[in-house]
Design a protein around this motif. Structure first.
Motif, PDB file in Angstrom:
ATOM      1  N   UNK A 191      29.271  -1.787   3.858  1.00 45.81           N
ATOM      2  CA  UNK A 191      27.850  -1.474   3.788  1.00 45.81           C
ATOM      3  C   UNK A 191      27.306  -1.240   5.198  1.00 45.81           C
ATOM      4  N   UNK A 192      26.180  -0.538   5.260  1.00 43.88           N
ATOM      5  CA  UNK A 192      25.503  -0.390   6.547  1.00 43.88           C
ATOM      6  C   UNK A 192      23.998  -0.369   6.332  1.00 43.88           C
ATOM      7  N   UNK A 193      23.298  -0.794   7.354  1.00 42.93           N
ATOM      8  CA  UNK A 193      21.841  -0.770   7.435  1.00 42.93           C
ATOM      9  C   UNK A 193      21.527  -0.089   8.755  1.00 42.93           C
ATOM     10  N   UNK A 194      20.815   1.046   8.695  1.00 44.48           N
ATOM     11  CA  UNK A 194      20.601   1.844   9.906  1.00 44.48           C
ATOM     12  C   UNK A 194      19.127   2.143  10.133  1.00 44.48           C
ATOM     13  N   UNK A 195      18.780   2.230  11.407  1.00 45.05           N
ATOM     14  CA  UNK A 195      17.486   2.733  11.853  1.00 45.05           C
ATOM     15  C   UNK A 195      17.762   4.144  12.349  1.00 45.05           C
ATOM     16  N   UNK A 196      17.372   5.137  11.570  1.00 42.82           N
ATOM     17  CA  UNK A 196      17.723   6.520  11.913  1.00 42.82           C
ATOM     18  C   UNK A 196      16.916   7.044  13.104  1.00 42.82           C
ATOM     19  N   UNK A 228      26.476  -9.550  22.189  1.00 42.92           N
ATOM     20  CA  UNK A 228      25.376 -10.443  22.562  1.00 42.92           C
ATOM     21  C   UNK A 228      24.230  -9.701  23.252  1.00 42.92           C
ATOM     22  N   UNK A 229      24.537  -8.638  23.986  1.00 43.84           N
ATOM     23  CA  UNK A 229      23.492  -7.912  24.704  1.00 43.84           C
ATOM     24  C   UNK A 229      22.893  -6.763  23.887  1.00 43.84           C
ATOM     25  N   UNK A 230      23.376  -6.566  22.669  1.00 43.03           N
ATOM     26  CA  UNK A 230      22.850  -5.498  21.829  1.00 43.03           C
ATOM     27  C   UNK A 230      21.530  -5.937  21.204  1.00 43.03           C
ATOM     28  N   UNK A 231      20.483  -5.134  21.325  1.00 48.28           N
ATOM     29  CA  UNK A 231      19.188  -5.531  20.758  1.00 48.28           C
ATOM     30  C   UNK A 231      19.227  -5.460  19.225  1.00 48.28           C
ATOM     31  N   UNK A 232      18.360  -6.222  18.562  1.00 52.73           N
ATOM     32  CA  UNK A 232      18.336  -6.186  17.098  1.00 52.73           C
ATOM     33  C   UNK A 232      17.756  -4.872  16.579  1.00 52.73           C
ATOM     34  N   UNK A 233      18.070  -4.558  15.330  1.00 49.47           N
ATOM     35  CA  UNK A 233      17.351  -3.478  14.656  1.00 49.47           C
ATOM     36  C   UNK A 233      15.961  -4.025  14.356  1.00 49.47           C
ATOM     37  N   UNK A 234      14.941  -3.231  14.572  1.00 45.02           N
ATOM     38  CA  UNK A 234      13.572  -3.652  14.277  1.00 45.02           C
ATOM     39  C   UNK A 234      13.037  -2.702  13.216  1.00 45.02           C
ATOM     40  N   UNK A 289       4.491  -7.590  10.670  1.00 42.80           N
ATOM     41  CA  UNK A 289       5.057  -6.693   9.655  1.00 42.80           C
ATOM     42  C   UNK A 289       6.425  -6.161  10.014  1.00 42.80           C
ATOM     43  N   UNK A 290       7.108  -6.825  10.951  1.00 42.71           N
ATOM     44  CA  UNK A 290       8.385  -6.313  11.454  1.00 42.71           C
ATOM     45  C   UNK A 290       9.514  -7.306  11.199  1.00 42.71           C
ATOM     46  N   UNK A 291      10.681  -6.758  10.911  1.00 44.17           N
ATOM     47  CA  UNK A 291      11.867  -7.570  10.660  1.00 44.17           C
ATOM     48  C   UNK A 291      12.922  -7.198  11.690  1.00 44.17           C
ATOM     49  N   UNK A 292      13.423  -8.208  12.401  1.00 45.89           N
ATOM     50  CA  UNK A 292      14.537  -8.006  13.336  1.00 45.89           C
ATOM     51  C   UNK A 292      15.826  -8.370  12.612  1.00 45.89           C
ATOM     52  N   UNK A 293      16.800  -7.475  12.685  1.00 46.73           N
ATOM     53  CA  UNK A 293      18.083  -7.675  12.007  1.00 46.73           C
ATOM     54  C   UNK A 293      19.181  -7.722  13.063  1.00 46.73           C
ATOM     55  N   UNK A 294      19.947  -8.807  13.046  1.00 50.75           N
ATOM     56  CA  UNK A 294      21.116  -8.940  13.913  1.00 50.75           C
ATOM     57  C   UNK A 294      22.285  -9.391  13.045  1.00 50.75           C
TER      58      UNK A 294
END
Length: 165
Positions: A37-42, A115-121, A104-109
């Motif tokens: 599965x994947x969850x992406x911020x296009x 470790x240095x990769x920012x979360x998906x927001x 209203x924002x969700x951070x996904x890690x």
């Protein structure tokens, strides 16, 4: 923009004797439909994805819908500065996807991210809509591939619990 997707594994096929019409919830969630599965911020061109081949994709979609609702537990909703946390555990490993909602924002890690990769927001409302669409589209795809699945009462209950937004 959010994109959710999946691919089914050829290494872990469903047992050929499976009666999808009568499969119980545990079987539907943990024993069938393995893949990735994947969850992406296009917009940001970033994603959190698995590459193991054994993730139960229906369970992922089901759990993601549960998590989005859990993240909405604060009655102040988008006005709440208090963070709300949730996690998605992968059954066959210690890996987790972590979710934190603030305003209203969700951070996904994920545990497997650098470790240095920012979360998906992601926008919470958009995530709710996309998670439910993904669930319904996945059920339709799986129902086309597996006779009887669309007639399973657990699938009916799942679709009723998480209708399209």
């Amino acid at each position: 923009m959010i994109d959710l997707g999946y691919s089914l594994s050829r290494r872990f096929p469903d047992p050929p004797q499976t009666d999808y019409r009568t499969a119980d919830v545990h079987t539907l969630r943990h024993d069938l439909f393995c893949g990735d599965v994947y969850l992406a911020d296009t917009r940001e061109d970033r994603e959190v994805s698995t590459a193991w081949g054994w993730v139960p994709v229906l369970d992922f979609a089901w759990a993601l819908c549960d998590i989005v609702e859990q993240l909405d537990s604060d009655p102040r909703g988008n006005r709440s500065a208090r963070p709300v946390h949730a996690e998605l555990d992968f059954t066959e490993s210690a890996d987790r996807m972590l979710f934190e909602r603030r305003f209203g924002w969700v951070e996904v890690t994920a545990d497997w991210m650098a470790a240095d990769e920012p979360p998906l927001v992601l926008n919470h409302g958009a995530l709710r809509r996309e998670a439910r669409d993904f669930l319904h589209d996945l059920i339709a795809d799986l129902g086309d591939m597996h006779d009887g699945l669309a007639d399973n009462p657990a699938i009916w209950a799942l679709q009723a619990r998480f209708p399209r937004v």
